[in-house]
Structure formats: C-alpha cells, structure tokens
Write a protein that holds these residues in place. Sequence first.
Motif, PDB file in Angstrom:
ATOM      1  N   VAL A   1      54.114 102.772 -36.077  1.00 21.70           N
ATOM      2  CA  VAL A   1      53.151 101.746 -35.662  1.00 21.70           C
ATOM      3  C   VAL A   1      51.868 101.865 -36.480  1.00 21.70           C
ATOM      4  O   VAL A   1      51.281 100.861 -36.894  1.00 21.70           O
ATOM      5  CB  VAL A   1      52.838 101.860 -34.158  1.00 21.70           C
ATOM      6  N   PHE A   2      51.420 103.098 -36.719  1.00 23.37           N
ATOM      7  CA  PHE A   2      50.204 103.316 -37.513  1.00 23.37           C
ATOM      8  C   PHE A   2      50.372 102.726 -38.900  1.00 23.37           C
ATOM      9  O   PHE A   2      49.455 102.055 -39.422  1.00 23.37           O
ATOM     10  CB  PHE A   2      49.903 104.815 -37.621  1.00 23.37           C
ATOM     11  N   TRP A   3      51.517 102.947 -39.534  1.00 21.01           N
ATOM     12  CA  TRP A   3      51.726 102.450 -40.898  1.00 21.01           C
ATOM     13  C   TRP A   3      51.907 100.941 -40.921  1.00 21.01           C
ATOM     14  O   TRP A   3      51.637 100.290 -41.940  1.00 21.01           O
ATOM     15  CB  TRP A   3      52.897 103.182 -41.543  1.00 21.01           C
ATOM     16  N   MET A   4      52.311 100.359 -39.803  1.00 19.47           N
ATOM     17  CA  MET A   4      52.317  98.900 -39.700  1.00 19.47           C
ATOM     18  C   MET A   4      50.883  98.380 -39.718  1.00 19.47           C
ATOM     19  O   MET A   4      50.585  97.356 -40.347  1.00 19.47           O
ATOM     20  CB  MET A   4      53.024  98.460 -38.414  1.00 19.47           C
ATOM     21  N   TRP A   5      49.990  99.101 -39.040  1.00 17.92           N
ATOM     22  CA  TRP A   5      48.574  98.707 -39.054  1.00 17.92           C
ATOM     23  C   TRP A   5      48.000  98.781 -40.467  1.00 17.92           C
ATOM     24  O   TRP A   5      47.253  97.896 -40.887  1.00 17.92           O
ATOM     25  CB  TRP A   5      47.774  99.618 -38.125  1.00 17.92           C
ATOM     26  N   VAL A   6      48.352  99.827 -41.180  1.00 21.41           N
ATOM     27  CA  VAL A   6      47.847 100.003 -42.547  1.00 21.41           C
ATOM     28  C   VAL A   6      48.285  98.834 -43.432  1.00 21.41           C
ATOM     29  O   VAL A   6      47.486  98.275 -44.193  1.00 21.41           O
ATOM     30  CB  VAL A   6      48.319 101.346 -43.144  1.00 21.41           C
TER      31      VAL A   6
END
Length: 453
Positions: free
Chosen positions: A94-99
């Motif tokens: 999910v964090f890397w989707m935000w990035v």
Amino acid sequence: MNLIDAVNAFVWGWPTLVLLVGTGIFLTIRLGFWQFYTLPYGLKLAFSPRSQDQKSKGDISHFQSLMTALAATIGTGNIAGVATAIAVGGPGAVFWMWVTALFGMATKYAEAILAVKYRVTNDKGEISGGPMYYIERGLGMKWLAVLFALFGSMAAFGIGNMVQSHSVASALGEVSGNAIPGWITGLVLAVFTALVILGGIKSIGRITSFLVPFMAVFYILGGLVVILLNVTEVPAAFAMIFTDAFTGQAMAGGAIGTVIQMGVARGLFSNEAGLGSAPIAAAAAKTDVPGRQGLVSMTGTFLDTLVVCTITGLAIVMSGVFTDTSLEGAQITVAAFNSALPVIGGLIVSIGLILFAYSTILGWSYYGEKCFTYLFGDNATFLYRGIFVFAVFIGSIQKIGLVWGISDTMNALMAAPNLVGLLLLSGVVASETRSFREQMRLERSGSKQSQTI
C-alpha cells in the motif's frame, strides 16, 4: 496462456516499472515539485462550478473530463487490484502504491499539458488528442504514434471492455445466487453502453459526471464505515503498512522486492499514470491554457490511489483477511468489509464493483475510439462503437483469462511510446508550466488589486 504469461512477466517487469516511476520522478524534479503545492488549486478547478470554463475551445468541461478519466481509472483495480497487491506483496505494498501516485501526479499533469497543446479539431468540430497526436505533432514520429494508437485500440477491448463486463456478470451472478445468467447481464449492459457511447464524448461526459461521483462517494462512505467500526485498529494498520514497506516482514522470507514490485505495479495499473489513456479525455476539455487542465487531470491520480485505493487497503489490512490463502482478488475485499459489516459489507463491494466496471467501459470506449479513428479516420467511428458494444456482450459470457492477459500486454506496450513522448517533450511541459505559473501570478495579483479597489 503460458506464452502470454511469459510475455507479461517481461513487459511488466522491473525495467517497465522503473521507467514508469522514473518518468514521474524526473518530471517532478524538472517541474520543481509542482504537483504538491498546486493540488488544492487543481481540486478547485475540477470541482468548483465557478471554475468550469464554458467559453474556451473544447467539447466538455474540466469536471466532465476528469469524471471521464476517473470512470476509466476507478475500476476493478481499486477493489481486486489492491487486494491482490496486499495478498501477494503484504501490507507494505500500500505504501508503494502511495509513492507511485505522488510521482504519478506529475506524469498525469504532463500528459494533459501535451494533450491540450497538440490537440486537433476534425471536420465535425470535435476535438481529438492524446499521445498519438503529441508524438506525431510534437516529435514528428508518426510510426511511434501509430504504434500507440494500435496498442490502445486493442487494449480498450480487453481491460476496458470484456474484462469489465465479465466482472459485472460474475458479481451479479454471485449476489443473486446465480439466478441472473451471464447473457442477460451482458445484453442489458450492452444496451446501456450503446445508449451512452453512441452519443459521443458529450454523452459520455454527462453520464460519467453523474455516475462517477455517486459510485465513488457510495464506496468511500461504505469503506469509511468499515474503518470507523474498527477505528482503534487504524494506528496499528498504518504502522504495519509503513514497517512492512521497508522490511517485507509480512512476506515469507521478507521478500522486500516483491512488496515494492506489487505496490508499484498495482498502483500504476489502478491510476494509469504513464499509460497514455487519461490524456485522451483531457484533450477534449474546455480550457484556456494547457496548464489548467493539467492540474485538473493530476487530481485523478490523487483521488484514485490516495483516496479510493487507501480505503480498500486500510479495510483489508485492519481485518487481517489478506493472510487467508483460500481467498483471492475481490473476495479478499468482500471478506474485509464483511468482517465489520456482515452481508452489508459484501453488498457494498459487489455494488461498487458493478458500478466501477460499467464506468470503466464508458471511459475506455472513448479512449479506444480515438485510437481507432486516428488509425482509420473519423468515418470509422460508428463501426468502432458497434463492435465495442457487441464485445461487451461477448465478454459477459466468455472465459476471459486470455483476454485479460493480452490486455495486460497491450497496456504495457501503450506505455512505451507514451513515455518516450513525455521524456522527449518534457522541455515543452516545463515551458508551458513556466508560462502558466506567470499567468497564475498575474491572476492572483489582479484579484487582490480589484479587491483592494
């Protein structure tokens, strides 16, 4: 299928993901992190009735162009895609989707700038634009523009058509206990699709400007209820997302590479930043300068990933259902919503999936049509629309594993020419941004002066 899977493993491998995200990072730096401090103004342009430009050249308003783009981007990826990313890559995905979304906003901005700057008007007075036009007119590379249009028109029949109608038929079959046959769903869906797309972009814009806000608010409110019912778990869920993003602890053996790859791949697949699809809708917008529509378009990435995908991701991580290996795709999201809202939660996801899929069909019908008419001329418009409507019906009654695989490939192949255009024309984007920044400064100073007087 083995061949298609092998091809997709290559075209959606690390080189493509690095190029997609890298383009966003490059544009972010070159534009001075423009998207971060202009986001509020972009949202105002998109949603404020007073900010809708009705006088400038174009077919639809800022709001309608954004809703058309969101119709195509907010789809099964926001429900099934997020679930798959977390199931395979862990909560850290999910964090890397935000990035990808934060840098993807710069990509979407640049795409819209170029789409408006290099758009054309046909004999009927209709606007056409997108990567095929800015590659041809901006770079003089007709062959590369043709490749984009070819891949785009083919992808529209897959990810933007048959995959979506199959999802609707499956969802309705599951909700009704298989009381509604797939062919009935396909027939009804084909009729409703025809009623909208035969009227062209103005008709699509009117319908999506109603449908997209409704479906997004419906799903977001449902997701927020699920989250609020377990609000004490929110801090732990965020902690798990951030920790797992850099450790991969939720994965067997701590496969950090898989966490990043799944987050980036599903994030890009959801918001479509860099694929070259959204600028086709942006080109039709009524706007006085390219920069204004650029800001409107980039808000689509923010809303798709940082809002809708986050709602899905939080619900899944908080529930812990992603560890159940017997579930996959949308089933994971259904289970997450049901954990807080038994039965009702599953209905929210199912209804959301149906609305998201239908809206995606509408948005991609326009994308595919513009790619098709670029290749074969405006006289091919109604032929394309007829074939597209028929494909909606076929998708609802056929197994579409192969179609899904081929459309994945076409999406990756679409991105390649588009990224070449973005990188080689980044100087044009920077120049337009400087001009727009100066115009914004003059508008602000003029507003303050008139208020003082």
